[in-house]
Design a protein around this motif. Structure first.
Motif, PDB file in Angstrom:
ATOM      1  N   ARG A   1      45.951  54.240  32.399  1.00  0.00           N
ATOM      2  CA  ARG A   1      46.302  54.295  33.830  1.00  0.00           C
ATOM      3  C   ARG A   1      46.684  55.726  34.209  1.00  0.00           C
ATOM      4  O   ARG A   1      47.345  56.425  33.447  1.00  0.00           O
ATOM      5  CB  ARG A   1      47.453  53.348  34.135  1.00  0.00           C
ATOM      6  CG  ARG A   1      47.051  51.884  34.128  1.00  0.00           C
ATOM      7  CD  ARG A   1      48.245  51.016  34.401  1.00  0.00           C
ATOM      8  NE  ARG A   1      49.030  51.548  35.512  1.00  0.00           N
ATOM      9  CZ  ARG A   1      49.276  50.894  36.643  1.00  0.00           C
ATOM     10  NH1 ARG A   1      48.834  49.678  36.796  1.00  0.00           N
ATOM     11  NH2 ARG A   1      49.998  51.437  37.587  1.00  0.00           N
TER      12      ARG A   1
ATOM     13  N   ASN B   1      38.669  49.034  31.786  1.00  0.00           N
ATOM     14  CA  ASN B   1      39.619  48.312  30.941  1.00  0.00           C
ATOM     15  C   ASN B   1      39.523  48.627  29.452  1.00  0.00           C
ATOM     16  O   ASN B   1      40.249  48.047  28.673  1.00  0.00           O
ATOM     17  CB  ASN B   1      39.417  46.805  31.152  1.00  0.00           C
ATOM     18  CG  ASN B   1      40.609  46.000  30.723  1.00  0.00           C
ATOM     19  OD1 ASN B   1      41.729  46.467  30.762  1.00  0.00           O
ATOM     20  ND2 ASN B   1      40.367  44.777  30.296  1.00  0.00           N
TER      21      ASN B   1
ATOM     22  N   ASP C   1      35.046  51.595  31.672  1.00  0.00           N
ATOM     23  CA  ASP C   1      36.112  52.475  32.146  1.00  0.00           C
ATOM     24  C   ASP C   1      37.152  51.755  32.997  1.00  0.00           C
ATOM     25  O   ASP C   1      38.158  52.353  33.379  1.00  0.00           O
ATOM     26  CB  ASP C   1      35.537  53.646  32.945  1.00  0.00           C
ATOM     27  CG  ASP C   1      34.793  54.624  32.055  1.00  0.00           C
ATOM     28  OD1 ASP C   1      34.959  54.556  30.823  1.00  0.00           O
ATOM     29  OD2 ASP C   1      34.050  55.464  32.591  1.00  0.00           O
TER      30      ASP C   1
ATOM     31  N   VAL D   1      40.795  53.358  28.055  1.00  0.00           N
ATOM     32  CA  VAL D   1      41.218  54.181  29.184  1.00  0.00           C
ATOM     33  C   VAL D   1      42.709  53.974  29.430  1.00  0.00           C
ATOM     34  O   VAL D   1      43.301  53.019  28.945  1.00  0.00           O
ATOM     35  CB  VAL D   1      40.402  53.849  30.450  1.00  0.00           C
ATOM     36  CG1 VAL D   1      38.962  54.309  30.301  1.00  0.00           C
ATOM     37  CG2 VAL D   1      40.446  52.367  30.764  1.00  0.00           C
TER      38      VAL D   1
ATOM     39  N   THR E   1      41.668  55.211  33.888  1.00  0.00           N
ATOM     40  CA  THR E   1      41.099  53.914  34.261  1.00  0.00           C
ATOM     41  C   THR E   1      40.341  54.048  35.579  1.00  0.00           C
ATOM     42  O   THR E   1      40.785  54.744  36.487  1.00  0.00           O
ATOM     43  CB  THR E   1      42.235  52.888  34.463  1.00  0.00           C
ATOM     44  OG1 THR E   1      43.017  52.844  33.286  1.00  0.00           O
ATOM     45  CG2 THR E   1      41.704  51.509  34.768  1.00  0.00           C
TER      46      THR E   1
ATOM     47  N   GLN F   1      45.190  52.322  26.817  1.00  0.00           N
ATOM     48  CA  GLN F   1      46.491  52.117  27.457  1.00  0.00           C
ATOM     49  C   GLN F   1      47.614  51.919  26.428  1.00  0.00           C
ATOM     50  O   GLN F   1      48.677  52.514  26.553  1.00  0.00           O
ATOM     51  CB  GLN F   1      46.421  50.923  28.418  1.00  0.00           C
ATOM     52  CG  GLN F   1      47.690  50.674  29.195  1.00  0.00           C
ATOM     53  CD  GLN F   1      47.988  51.744  30.236  1.00  0.00           C
ATOM     54  OE1 GLN F   1      47.097  52.447  30.690  1.00  0.00           O
ATOM     55  NE2 GLN F   1      49.246  51.869  30.621  1.00  0.00           N
TER      56      GLN F   1
ATOM     57  N   ASN G   1      39.875  52.482  38.764  1.00  0.00           N
ATOM     58  CA  ASN G   1      40.555  51.482  39.593  1.00  0.00           C
ATOM     59  C   ASN G   1      39.892  51.251  40.934  1.00  0.00           C
ATOM     60  O   ASN G   1      40.492  50.657  41.819  1.00  0.00           O
ATOM     61  CB  ASN G   1      42.008  51.927  39.867  1.00  0.00           C
ATOM     62  CG  ASN G   1      42.868  51.823  38.642  1.00  0.00           C
ATOM     63  OD1 ASN G   1      42.629  50.998  37.788  1.00  0.00           O
ATOM     64  ND2 ASN G   1      43.865  52.670  38.555  1.00  0.00           N
TER      65      ASN G   1
END
Length: 176
Positions: free
Chosen positions: A112, A107, A105, A110, A70, A40, A72
């Motif tokens: 957003r 955090n 994956d 990766v 990411t 990120q 999510n």
């Protein structure tokens, strides 16, 4: 990495906003930047550089194939709830490593998805205009950064046998 020159134009991402822009004050200069990392912070820094320096080239050095999104999903995000954190904490080291690997994956390394879309769109529009400013160096690691007069030379180590080492002459490097 141990072979990175300790110079003002090489910064860690944690110091990027406080140190890097002050080194590069000309918004229209044809700078060449290297951003080492695929997470990120690296994505945010690449976006900043592309949006603040219209003629700059940004070379992202990523250890895998490309930037990854990411995870999510709601089931994966349960790892952040206190009960899951407590369960994780009480696992032995071997089992914690297995769980951490499965959840990386969410955090680690990766980006957003909305940022990935913006980077992709910027790159696409640049290519439509006949220029290329974003370069992703896949399966690579930053091995060294040395001074060469006024410039820096970043040595990228290929992680696959087919990939040879590459040298990039650049103006600044961000370790993300």
């Amino acid at each position: 990495p141990a072979g990175v020159a300790d110079v003002p134009t090489v910064v860690h991402s944690s110091e990027f906003l406080t140190r890097f822009p002050a080194q590069f004050k000309e918004d229209d200069a044809p700078y060449r930047f290297v951003v080492a990392g695929g997470g990120q912070s690296a994505g945010e820094i690449a976006e900043y550089l592309l949006s603040h320096y219209d003629r700059a080239e940004v070379h992202m050095v990523v250890s895998g194939y490309t930037l990854q999104p990411t995870d999510n999903s709601p089931f994966v995000n349960e790892q952040f709830y206190s009960t899951s954190a407590d369960s994780f904490y009480h696992l032995d080291a071997e089992h914690r490593a297995v769980v951490a690997d499965q959840l990386k994956d969410a955090n680690y390394g990766v980006v957003r998805e909305d940022l990935l879309d913006r980077l992709f769109n910027t790159d696409y529009l640049d290519r439509v205009k006949g220029r290329r400013r974003l370069h992703i160096h896949s399966f690579s690691r930053l091995g060294a950064v040395s001074e060469d007069g006024e410039a820096l030379v970043a040595t990228l180590e290929g992680r696959l046998e087919e990939r040879s080492d590459e040298r990039l002459v650049c103006d600044g490097v961000v370790l993300a």
